[in-house]
Design an enzyme around this catalytic site. Structure first.
Site, PDB file in Angstrom:
ATOM      1  N   CYS A  33      65.486  40.548 -53.283  1.00 32.78           N
ATOM      2  CA  CYS A  33      65.269  40.838 -51.866  1.00 32.78           C
ATOM      3  C   CYS A  33      65.347  42.339 -51.600  1.00 32.78           C
ATOM      4  O   CYS A  33      66.357  42.980 -51.912  1.00 32.78           O
ATOM      5  CB  CYS A  33      66.322  40.092 -51.044  1.00 32.78           C
ATOM      6  SG  CYS A  33      66.470  40.622 -49.327  1.00 32.78           S
ATOM      7  N   CYS A  36      68.232  43.270 -49.339  1.00 34.94           N
ATOM      8  CA  CYS A  36      69.503  43.159 -50.070  1.00 34.94           C
ATOM      9  C   CYS A  36      69.713  44.371 -50.962  1.00 34.94           C
ATOM     10  O   CYS A  36      70.802  44.955 -50.993  1.00 34.94           O
ATOM     11  CB  CYS A  36      69.535  41.885 -50.915  1.00 34.94           C
ATOM     12  SG  CYS A  36      69.316  40.367 -49.968  1.00 34.94           S
TER      13      CYS A  36
END
Length: 111
Positions: A33, A36
């Site tokens: 991600c 992230c």
């Protein structure tokens, strides 16, 4: 620095999380991600002053029960807990200060 550790594919159970004592942050996300990955340096810097806070990184996604039990919708989601109870959460944190303020709600800064 715990932010350098990848999200774990094997997660603790909700009962295990709820039974933890002291300050805990459950960090939901994935290793691929972009949000992230961008947040990891911020999370790492914020944790520098909070060595007593347990940081649990859990890979989230379809079919992942722990994330569903916390109603996680976006990544990363940081759930700040004290003695098995959720105190606050941040979704897609954007600054070190924002994360550190939430850490201070569950633990006094120190070594």
């Amino acid at each position: 620095m715990s932010a350098d550790i990848p999200y774990a594919e094997v997660a603790p159970t909700r009962d295990e999380i709820d039974a933890m004592t002291g300050p805990v942050v459950v960090d939901f996300g994935t290793n691929w991600c972009g949000f992230c990955r961008a947040a990891q340096p911020l999370i790492g810097q914020a944790f520098d002053g909070y060595a007593g806070v347990r940081h649990i990184k859990v890979e989230d996604g379809q079919g992942r029960r722990l994330g569903r039990s916390f109603s996680v919708k976006l990544w990363p989601t940081l759930v700040f807990m004290r003695d098995g109870k959720e105190v606050s959460r941040l979704v897609r944190p954007g600054s070190v200060d924002e994360i550190a303020r939430q850490l201070a709600t569950i633990d006094a800064p120190g070594v």
